[in-house]
Design an enzyme around this catalytic site. Structure first.
Site, PDB file in Angstrom:
ATOM      1  N   HIS A 187       0.717  -1.111  -0.001  1.00 44.45           N
ATOM      2  CA  HIS A 187       0.118  -0.033   0.035  1.00 44.45           C
ATOM      3  C   HIS A 187       0.737   1.373  -0.098  1.00 44.45           C
ATOM      4  O   HIS A 187       0.307   2.424  -0.456  1.00 44.45           O
ATOM      5  CB  HIS A 187      -0.918   0.127   1.064  1.00 44.45           C
ATOM      6  CG  HIS A 187      -1.965  -1.129   1.187  1.00 44.45           C
ATOM      7  ND1 HIS A 187      -2.588  -1.486   2.435  1.00 44.45           N
ATOM      8  CD2 HIS A 187      -2.166  -2.083   0.158  1.00 44.45           C
ATOM      9  CE1 HIS A 187      -3.347  -2.553   2.059  1.00 44.45           C
ATOM     10  NE2 HIS A 187      -3.190  -2.880   0.952  1.00 44.45           N
ATOM     11  N   PHE A 237      -0.710  -8.553   4.679  1.00 44.00           N
ATOM     12  CA  PHE A 237       0.624  -7.752   4.390  1.00 44.00           C
ATOM     13  C   PHE A 237       0.576  -6.436   3.835  1.00 44.00           C
ATOM     14  O   PHE A 237       1.552  -6.036   2.803  1.00 44.00           O
ATOM     15  CB  PHE A 237       1.540  -8.750   3.602  1.00 44.00           C
ATOM     16  CG  PHE A 237       1.536 -10.297   4.099  1.00 44.00           C
ATOM     17  CD1 PHE A 237       1.836 -10.588   5.324  1.00 44.00           C
ATOM     18  CD2 PHE A 237       1.028 -11.137   3.187  1.00 44.00           C
ATOM     19  CE1 PHE A 237       1.609 -11.954   5.834  1.00 44.00           C
ATOM     20  CE2 PHE A 237       0.600 -12.519   3.885  1.00 44.00           C
ATOM     21  CZ  PHE A 237       1.238 -12.801   4.955  1.00 44.00           C
ATOM     22  N   CYS A 238      -0.434  -5.450   4.102  1.00 44.40           N
ATOM     23  CA  CYS A 238      -0.614  -4.255   3.155  1.00 44.40           C
ATOM     24  C   CYS A 238      -0.515  -4.513   1.673  1.00 44.40           C
ATOM     25  O   CYS A 238       0.120  -3.492   1.000  1.00 44.40           O
ATOM     26  CB  CYS A 238       0.498  -3.312   3.830  1.00 44.40           C
ATOM     27  SG  CYS A 238       0.418  -2.892   5.779  1.00 44.40           S
ATOM     28  N   ALA A 239      -1.229  -5.349   1.320  1.00 43.33           N
ATOM     29  CA  ALA A 239      -1.078  -5.718  -0.355  1.00 43.33           C
ATOM     30  C   ALA A 239      -2.354  -6.247  -0.491  1.00 43.33           C
ATOM     31  O   ALA A 239      -2.354  -7.165  -1.268  1.00 43.33           O
ATOM     32  CB  ALA A 239       0.061  -6.499  -0.735  1.00 43.33           C
TER      33      ALA A 239
END
Ligand code: PMP
Length: 474
Positions: free
Chosen positions: A140, A384-386
């Site tokens: 992100h 995982f901020c994805a």
């Protein structure tokens, strides 16, 4: 020096018990309490999130602390020493990533900070925000800044590197043909989900061929491979100290000066200005333009120490160490029934030590809680901020990520593989439940650190510690 462009394929290995860390890190032998009352040395397999400090970094910060004083405008002797420390750290950090003579090295907090800063510097075209092309595989931090501050297009990645590059080339060409070419291609150096990389030379050729610059999110790459702006032609690189064994709150953005000198000053405040009137401000150019406020001198010193240490280490040894650990993780996990390793690009030219997986029948959060409670292993679970990537690949419920680095020992990787195999074969020994959205041990008997967080640990760790928690391997 081996560079990312020349990386050999990952070797396949059987067991890696004998591998010892390439570089000494702090906290390697910290005893971790288990639910059965034993303590084992903590296995930090969450290096991709934050790496432990290198011994050399701890030593440098300890040496620099008594010299710390106000920087830049102080006339006193220690102010001058601190200013020298800060500015020489800047030079070391830039040199580490192969800064060209005219590049700027900006000291920021982390990769997120660096990319937000750059997003404010992408030149507008005809009064509208500059165009940025980004893939949906990104963290992100390399997605949201472009969406917020620029005219961003998010391109869906394809199932291979070759097809992804083709789609990137086509989109860049379409932008140019429409008379609104892309100013910037923002791309990951190594995926924080799979560890896979794109061929940097091809990415740069595609972007430059269409008149776009390239910013590389180096968060997962720079600590693990020698990277050079000058050698690759990449225009900007962003990275974080805490992922590069220097967890003291500093990171860097390094790259072409013109956009940075003309862009929106990142922080408005003291130090960024030549003069201020009530009706206008004359901003500095150079690093000062974006670094208003009192800088993080010790963070910069720490990051420079990490850069020096990583630059001095044998890059082949470092690569072989991490490749062997990764290969063992992948092979060991894939050999277990019901375990699936997440892959993005089977034809990736190189992979760093990040391995994400799922275990059939167990939620990722439970696997992570089990690994900690029953084996003293720290991993990461979630998305995982994805989020766009995990959703596209079909892992909406998330996954588990194990990651390694220069300070990881083979025993830690073997312990993880054995622990996952034991989970699949026998199930967990403790009871687990979800409380406030997190998997926890029911009636967890493990002591929790109290007060500052150090008291409980220091009371029982090391020689002379609590006899009941003898430090034995799992
Ligand atoms: N990019 C990647 C590839 C990352 O792995 C991370 C951290 N997980 C970030 C960006 C953001 O880094 P930071 O939190 O240090 O800003």
């Amino acid at each position: 020096m081996t560079t990312i462009a020349e990386s050999p394929a990952c070797p396949s290995v059987d067991r890696v018990d004998a591998l010892t860390p390439v570089l000494p890190v702090l906290g390697h032998d910290t005893p971790a309490p288990l639910v059965d009352g034993r303590r084992v040395p903590y296995a930090n397999l969450d290096v991709a999130a934050s790496a432990p400090a290198l011994q050399a970094v701890g030593d440098r910060v300890t040496a620099a602390l008594p010299l710390y004083a106000s920087v830049h405008r102080g006339a006193g002797y220690l102010s001058q020493v601190s200013t020298t420390l800060y500015e020489s750290a800047r030079a070391t950090i830039g040199e580490f990533v192969g800064a060209r003579p005219d590049d700027l090295t900006l000291l920021v907090r982390n990769t997120t900070d660096a990319l937000n800063l750059l997003a404010g510097c992408v030149p507008a075209a005809d009064g509208t925000p500059g165009r940025v092309l980004v893939l949906d595989v990104e963290h992100h931090a390399n997605l949201l800044p472009w969406q917020r501050a620029t005219d961003a297009t998010v391109l869906t990645g394809r199932g291979t590197v070759a097809a992804t590059l083709e789609a990137v080339r086509a989109e860049l060409a379409a932008g140019a043909a429409a008379g609104r070419g892309y100013a910037l291609l923002a791309v990951t150096g190594a995926s924080n989900v799979t560890g896979e990389t794109l061929p940097v030379a091809d990415v740069v050729a595609a972007a430059h061929g269409a008149g776009a610059r390239v910013v590389l999110d180096g968060a997962q790459l720079v600590p693990h491979r020698r990277f050079s702006l000058a050698q690759t032609g990449v225009d900007y690189v962003a990275f974080s100290g805490h992922k590069a064994y220097a967890p003291f709150g500093a990171g860097a953005l390094v790259g072409r000066r013109d956009w940075l000198d003309a862009g929106t000053p990142y922080l408005a405040g003291g130090g960024a200005v030549r003069s201020v009137r009530v009706d206008g401000t004359d901003w500095h150019d150079g690093p000062a333009r974006h670094e208003a406020g009192s800088p993080n001198v010790l963070g910069a010193v720490a990051l420079a120490a990490a850069c020096e240490t990583l630059a001095a280490v044998d890059t082949v040894a470092l690569r072989e160490h991490e490749d062997a650990l990764r290969a063992r993780l992948v092979d060991g996990l894939e050999a277990i029934d019901g375990v699936e390793v997440v892959r993005l690009w089977p034809d990736a030219p190189d992979t760093v030590g990040v391995v994400t997986f799922t275990v059939s029948g167990y939620e990722p959060g439970q696997v992570a809680a089990y690994l900690s409670a029953e084996h003293g292993i720290g991993v990461r679970d979630g998305r995982f901020c994805a989020h766009p990537l995990l959703t596209r690949l079909g892992y909406r419920a998330g996954a588990v990520r194990a990651s390694v680095g220069a300070g990881t020992a083979g025993e830690e990787v073997e312990r993880l593989v054995a622990a996952v195999a034991a989970l699949v074969a026998d199930g967990p020994r403790a009871d687990y439940a979800v409380v406030d959205g997190l998997w926890v041990v029911v009636d967890d008997p493990r002591p929790v650190p109290e007060g500052s967080g150090l008291d409980g640990l220091l009371a029982t760790a090391g020689p002379g510690g609590d006899e009941a928690f003898a430090c034995v391997p799992d």
